[in-house]
Design a protein around this motif. Structure first.
Motif, PDB file in Angstrom:
ATOM      1  N   LEU A   1      27.649  30.185-108.054  1.00  0.00           N
ATOM      2  CA  LEU A   1      26.797  30.345-109.231  1.00  0.00           C
ATOM      3  C   LEU A   1      26.408  29.022-109.875  1.00  0.00           C
ATOM      4  O   LEU A   1      25.626  29.000-110.824  1.00  0.00           O
ATOM      5  N   ASN A   2      26.913  27.902-109.348  1.00  0.00           N
ATOM      6  CA  ASN A   2      26.587  26.607-109.932  1.00  0.00           C
ATOM      7  C   ASN A   2      25.090  26.307-109.980  1.00  0.00           C
ATOM      8  O   ASN A   2      24.598  25.828-110.999  1.00  0.00           O
ATOM      9  N   PRO A   3      24.330  26.570-108.912  1.00  0.00           N
ATOM     10  CA  PRO A   3      22.881  26.315-109.010  1.00  0.00           C
ATOM     11  C   PRO A   3      22.220  27.116-110.129  1.00  0.00           C
ATOM     12  O   PRO A   3      21.351  26.608-110.836  1.00  0.00           O
ATOM     13  N   LEU A   4      22.654  28.345-110.310  1.00  0.00           N
ATOM     14  CA  LEU A   4      22.113  29.171-111.387  1.00  0.00           C
ATOM     15  C   LEU A   4      22.468  28.590-112.750  1.00  0.00           C
ATOM     16  O   LEU A   4      21.628  28.495-113.648  1.00  0.00           O
TER      17      LEU A   4
ATOM     18  N   SER B   1      36.599  36.064-119.636  1.00  0.00           N
ATOM     19  CA  SER B   1      35.277  36.058-120.255  1.00  0.00           C
ATOM     20  C   SER B   1      34.207  35.861-119.179  1.00  0.00           C
ATOM     21  O   SER B   1      34.482  35.388-118.071  1.00  0.00           O
ATOM     22  N   ILE B   2      32.988  36.208-119.504  1.00  0.00           N
ATOM     23  CA  ILE B   2      31.876  36.022-118.569  1.00  0.00           C
ATOM     24  C   ILE B   2      31.709  34.539-118.248  1.00  0.00           C
ATOM     25  O   ILE B   2      31.457  34.174-117.109  1.00  0.00           O
ATOM     26  N   ASP B   3      31.875  33.687-119.262  1.00  0.00           N
ATOM     27  CA  ASP B   3      31.763  32.250-119.033  1.00  0.00           C
ATOM     28  C   ASP B   3      32.785  31.781-118.011  1.00  0.00           C
ATOM     29  O   ASP B   3      32.473  30.981-117.129  1.00  0.00           O
ATOM     30  N   ASP B   4      34.013  32.277-118.100  1.00  0.00           N
ATOM     31  CA  ASP B   4      35.049  31.922-117.125  1.00  0.00           C
ATOM     32  C   ASP B   4      34.666  32.385-115.721  1.00  0.00           C
ATOM     33  O   ASP B   4      34.873  31.673-114.739  1.00  0.00           O
ATOM     34  N   LEU B   5      34.111  33.572-115.622  1.00  0.00           N
ATOM     35  CA  LEU B   5      33.711  34.101-114.322  1.00  0.00           C
ATOM     36  C   LEU B   5      32.589  33.255-113.707  1.00  0.00           C
ATOM     37  O   LEU B   5      32.610  32.949-112.522  1.00  0.00           O
ATOM     38  N   ILE B   6      31.621  32.886-114.531  1.00  0.00           N
ATOM     39  CA  ILE B   6      30.487  32.107-114.032  1.00  0.00           C
ATOM     40  C   ILE B   6      30.928  30.716-113.598  1.00  0.00           C
ATOM     41  O   ILE B   6      30.546  30.235-112.536  1.00  0.00           O
ATOM     42  N   THR B   7      31.743  30.059-114.406  1.00  0.00           N
ATOM     43  CA  THR B   7      32.156  28.695-114.084  1.00  0.00           C
ATOM     44  C   THR B   7      33.171  28.636-112.950  1.00  0.00           C
ATOM     45  O   THR B   7      33.310  27.598-112.318  1.00  0.00           O
ATOM     46  N   SER B   8      33.845  29.724-112.663  1.00  0.00           N
ATOM     47  CA  SER B   8      34.854  29.705-111.606  1.00  0.00           C
ATOM     48  C   SER B   8      34.278  29.959-110.217  1.00  0.00           C
ATOM     49  O   SER B   8      34.962  29.740-109.226  1.00  0.00           O
TER      50      SER B   8
END
Length: 84
Positions: A14-17, A3-10
């Motif tokens: 991307l943490n600052p974003l 999922s997109i959420d998995d991609l972002i959190t991994s």
């Protein structure tokens, strides 16, 4: 498939974003809570830059109404601990 959420959190880059988006969402919730229901429904974004608050509305007419409510909104937000 991830999922997109998995991609972002991994991805640590991307943490600052992610944190910036979470801060804006929290601010928007607080702003909407300080607005009358009719206006809150049309306020779709909020950003605080120093002490300057920028609001986004879903139409120009609602942006005008938000501007007219600005003084009351600033008082309510200050009472809630947001320096604007």
């Amino acid at each position: 498939m991830r999922s997109i959420d998995d991609l972002i959190t991994s991805h640590a880059t991307l943490n600052p974003l992610r944190h910036a988006l979470a801060s804006r969402e929290a601010l928007l919730r607080r702003v909407r809570g300080a607005l009358p229901d009719e206006l809150a429904a049309h306020c779709i974004g909020a950003d605080l830059d120093g002490r300057e608050l920028r609001l986004l509305a879903d139409a120009a007419g609602w942006a005008t109404r938000l501007r007219y409510f600005g003084r009351d909104l600033m008082g309510r937000l200050r009472a809630d601990g947001i320096a604007v």
